[in-house]
Design an enzyme around this catalytic site. Structure first.
Site, short mmCIF file in Angstrom:
data_model
loop_
_atom_site.label_atom_id
_atom_site.label_comp_id
_atom_site.label_asym_id
_atom_site.label_seq_id
_atom_site.Cartn_x
_atom_site.Cartn_y
_atom_site.Cartn_z
N LYS A 1 39.43 54.61 21.19
CA LYS A 1 38.63 54.05 22.28
C LYS A 1 39.46 53.93 23.56
O LYS A 1 38.95 54.12 24.67
CB LYS A 1 38.09 52.67 21.89
CG LYS A 1 37.20 52.01 22.96
CD LYS A 1 35.97 52.85 23.29
CE LYS A 1 35.17 52.25 24.45
NZ LYS A 1 34.44 51.02 24.10
N LYS B 1 39.12 44.65 31.24
CA LYS B 1 39.77 44.25 29.99
C LYS B 1 40.26 45.47 29.22
O LYS B 1 41.40 45.52 28.76
CB LYS B 1 38.79 43.43 29.16
CG LYS B 1 39.28 43.03 27.77
CD LYS B 1 38.73 43.94 26.66
CE LYS B 1 37.22 43.84 26.52
NZ LYS B 1 36.72 44.68 25.40
N THR C 1 35.51 46.52 21.70
CA THR C 1 36.73 47.19 22.14
C THR C 1 37.82 46.13 22.23
O THR C 1 37.75 45.22 23.06
CB THR C 1 36.53 47.88 23.50
OG1 THR C 1 35.52 48.88 23.36
CG2 THR C 1 37.82 48.53 23.97
#
Length: 294
Positions: free
Chosen positions: A177, A245, A102
């Site tokens: 995502k 993150k 990701t």
């Protein structure tokens, strides 16, 4: 052009909580596998199954026909792909490279363009499903890139996942995502608050879960992470540090588009508090501790 299993060498970089299981499925399906990760001990089980260890990213890149990466942060992705000793500088023309980390949509587009200039085919293909999805080979895989490239490598992706969709051009997988992580972020608050409410109401949270997970409140997080919360199991299927993150990437992208994401902002702030509590290497379900401490 179809990739023949007998002659295709796959390189896999990053053998963490999810990458190790994903790579193992490729081995079990008969692909020749080359692996590299920063800590060689993480590769030992795969080496015993027949994977071949490579000392550097460059060495792996020179040998592989298809390269999959599953690392931690965008800075790791950028280094692995774009450094002089990285993938694109060493892979042969015609190689297929698939970043399943990701990362940021902008970096995915940058890698795509750099790969294109070298005759290398690049896809961004982040995943969802956590450690369970990786182990059971039923990940959701969100892909950005060219249709022809996607169709060529889809049989390989199908070894690791069940819900595999090309979302659009380079970067589209990462944008998808982000949608996934935004939906999860607010949902995790709801799951924690429901479990905390049940406990304080004198109910058995496990029994409550049997009722609500089958109704309108049902979600992956409720079915898979709430039982871990109830059992005080905070082992990572997905690390808090990596979720922080991801939420940061999503929030930055939202701000760049000029849209509001207040649920995401709140979830990020609570997870950052968990990080300050030393829980960054715990699973995302450990957020329940924040409620327990209040």
């Amino acid at each position: 052009m179809a990739l023949q299993k007998e002659s295709t060498v796959i390189g896999f970089i990053g053998l963490g909580v999810m990458g190790k299981s994903m790579a193992s499925h490729l081995l079990k399906h008969g692909y020749r596998l080359r692996v590299f990760t920063r800590t060689k001990e993480k590769a030992e089980e795969l080496l015993q199954l027949g994977a071949v260890w490579k000392e550097t990213v460059a060495e792996l890149a020179r040998e592989a026909d298809v390269i999959l990466t599953m690392v931690g942060y965008p800075k790791d992705v950028e280094s692995i792909y774009l450094d002089h000793d990285g993938i694109l500088a060493n892979a042969k023309p015609g190689t297929y490279v698939i970043d399943m980390t990701t990362s940021t949509p902008a970096l995915a587009e940058k890698i795509y363009q750099a790969a294109l200039a070298k005759g290398i085919h690049a896809l961004d293909a982040p995943v969802s499903g956590g450690d369970i999805g990786a182990k059971e080979a039923r990940l959701t895989i969100m892909v950005g890139g060219d249709e022809e490239v996607f169709q060529t490598v889809k049989p390989i992706l199908e070894i690791m996942g069940k819900n595999i969709i090309l979302q659009g051009k380079a970067g589209a997988g990462q944008h998808t995502k982000m949608c996934n992580q935004i939906a999860i972020a607010s949902n995790m608050l709801g799951v924690c608050e429901a479990i905390n409410y049940a406990r304080n109401a004198g109910l058995d949270p496990a029994t409550v879960l049997k009722s609500i997970e089958a109704g309108a409140a049902g979600s992956w997080s409720l079915s898979n992470l709430a039982p871990r919360m109830i059992a005080h199991n905070y082992e990572p299927g997905f690390y808090i540090k990596h979720f922080i993150k991801d939420m940061g990437i999503a929030l930055d992208a939202a701000k760049n588009m000029g849209i509001m994401a207040p649920g995401l902002e709140l979830a990020l702030s609570l997870y950052q508090e968990m990080e300050k509590m030393g829980e960054d290497n715990s699973g995302t379900q450990a957020l329940i501790k924040w409620y327990s401490n209040k």
